[in-house]
Design an enzyme around this catalytic site. Sequence first.
Site, PDB file in Angstrom:
ATOM      1  N   SER A 147      20.373  35.374  42.076  1.00 39.06           N
ATOM      2  CA  SER A 147      19.606  36.572  42.396  1.00 39.06           C
ATOM      3  C   SER A 147      20.521  37.612  43.040  1.00 39.06           C
ATOM      4  O   SER A 147      21.521  38.004  42.433  1.00 39.06           O
ATOM      5  CB  SER A 147      18.422  36.199  43.293  1.00 39.06           C
ATOM      6  OG  SER A 147      17.469  37.238  43.342  1.00 39.06           O
ATOM      7  N   ARG A 215       6.308  40.771  51.087  1.00 38.36           N
ATOM      8  CA  ARG A 215       6.719  39.403  50.774  1.00 38.36           C
ATOM      9  C   ARG A 215       5.771  38.755  49.773  1.00 38.36           C
ATOM     10  O   ARG A 215       6.198  38.047  48.866  1.00 38.36           O
ATOM     11  CB  ARG A 215       6.786  38.575  52.061  1.00 38.36           C
ATOM     12  CG  ARG A 215       7.281  37.150  51.860  1.00 38.36           C
ATOM     13  CD  ARG A 215       8.679  37.130  51.268  1.00 38.36           C
ATOM     14  NE  ARG A 215       9.226  35.780  51.249  1.00 38.36           N
ATOM     15  CZ  ARG A 215      10.363  35.451  50.655  1.00 38.36           C
ATOM     16  NH1 ARG A 215      11.069  36.373  50.018  1.00 38.36           N
ATOM     17  NH2 ARG A 215      10.813  34.212  50.686  1.00 38.36           N
ATOM     18  N   ASP A 302      11.498  33.279  34.204  1.00 41.47           N
ATOM     19  CA  ASP A 302      12.035  34.221  35.195  1.00 41.47           C
ATOM     20  C   ASP A 302      11.638  35.631  34.765  1.00 41.47           C
ATOM     21  O   ASP A 302      12.156  36.169  33.793  1.00 41.47           O
ATOM     22  CB  ASP A 302      13.557  34.093  35.288  1.00 41.47           C
ATOM     23  CG  ASP A 302      14.151  34.888  36.449  1.00 41.47           C
ATOM     24  OD1 ASP A 302      13.487  35.835  36.931  1.00 41.47           O
ATOM     25  OD2 ASP A 302      15.275  34.567  36.878  1.00 41.47           O
ATOM     26  N   HIS A 331      11.900  32.312  38.435  1.00 39.93           N
ATOM     27  CA  HIS A 331      13.095  32.822  39.116  1.00 39.93           C
ATOM     28  C   HIS A 331      13.574  31.877  40.213  1.00 39.93           C
ATOM     29  O   HIS A 331      14.779  31.682  40.391  1.00 39.93           O
ATOM     30  CB  HIS A 331      12.795  34.205  39.711  1.00 39.93           C
ATOM     31  CG  HIS A 331      13.951  34.799  40.444  1.00 39.93           C
ATOM     32  ND1 HIS A 331      15.145  35.097  39.826  1.00 39.93           N
ATOM     33  CD2 HIS A 331      14.110  35.131  41.760  1.00 39.93           C
ATOM     34  CE1 HIS A 331      15.986  35.606  40.715  1.00 39.93           C
ATOM     35  NE2 HIS A 331      15.391  35.626  41.900  1.00 39.93           N
TER      36      HIS A 331
END
EC number: 2.3.1.31
Length: 356
Positions: A147, A215, A302, A331
């Site tokens: 990432s 988040r 992903d 992911h």
Amino acid sequence: MSLKNPTSRTENLTTVSIGDFTFESGDRLADVELAYERYGPKDAPVILICHALTGNQHALGSEEEPGWWAGLIGKGAPIDTDHYQVITFNVLGGCHGSTGPASTHPQTRKQYRLNFPPVTIRDMVHSQKQALDQLGIHHVQAVTGGSLGGMQTFEWGILYPDFMDQLFILAATPYLSDYGIAFNHIGARAIKDDPAFNNGEYLSNDQLQGFEIARMAGMVTYRSRTLFQKRFDRKRRTSSSYDIQSYLDYQGDKIKGRFDANSYLYLLEAMNHHDIGRDRDGWQKAAEQYKADVFTISFEHDLLYPYDLMKHFSEKVKSGEHYHVDTDYGHDGFLVEFEEWGKWIKQKLNQKPIRN
């Protein structure tokens, strides 16, 4: 300003000073420090680990507090600390010991907050290179990360092409897509539009409901629809709420205890501008500049960093090889199920470099 529950690891913080640092923006800071974790024999080949958005330098961690890649790194693990020296830095702009928005300005004695210079992925790499120079490390066998860590790995291979023999890029593409930027924008707006954010002058993360929402939005992109369905299956927490809602609430509250909201915004912005083709005639031209062997790993489902673009990149570099992992995690596959793909990394680490 403080984190809700500061990590106990800050008590044993290890940092390296790189002195003055000049950002891509032209801004210059004095007395810059990077926090780091270092394991393995000091005379062994070095592997540099780069962390993701809300990660930190504790990739391996300890028995009491295992790090975020503890399943991949350690004695007998695919990245075996009996045979490799492993180093991980908290990124420039981070909030776990490295100089960032929550750090104190040496002259004003006040926190930088939003007066901190804008940070790019290239800034992160340059600062880590200066830190490695300070540690007496002038060559590594490999650089790897997933990432945001994968973005750094991309840049390492172009900015310092002779510095490493191998690159392992997980769950990252040569540039961030509009889809990824869109979700980052949602998260950033949720934080900035929260009245308690107060233009970065909040007293505590605990006040920031917008940070929780940011988040939650991120968590939806990190895991797959299939995994959510298997794990929660519309189970109820109460007569009027579901387990999935409780899970997202928990994740939103948890981030406030371990990460600084200003730092989160800075790193989101760095991700938005990630593009190895910037000022290099496009990413396909940039891909021709790699000298190290490049190994890429993508993960099924992903949403942010798709297989086809990662595979296309691996075909453009001089020495590239791609591995696709069939997983329901999406992911977040680069943080779990190490037995599914760690052995491939181990195999490639042990093979002789194909470098020219």
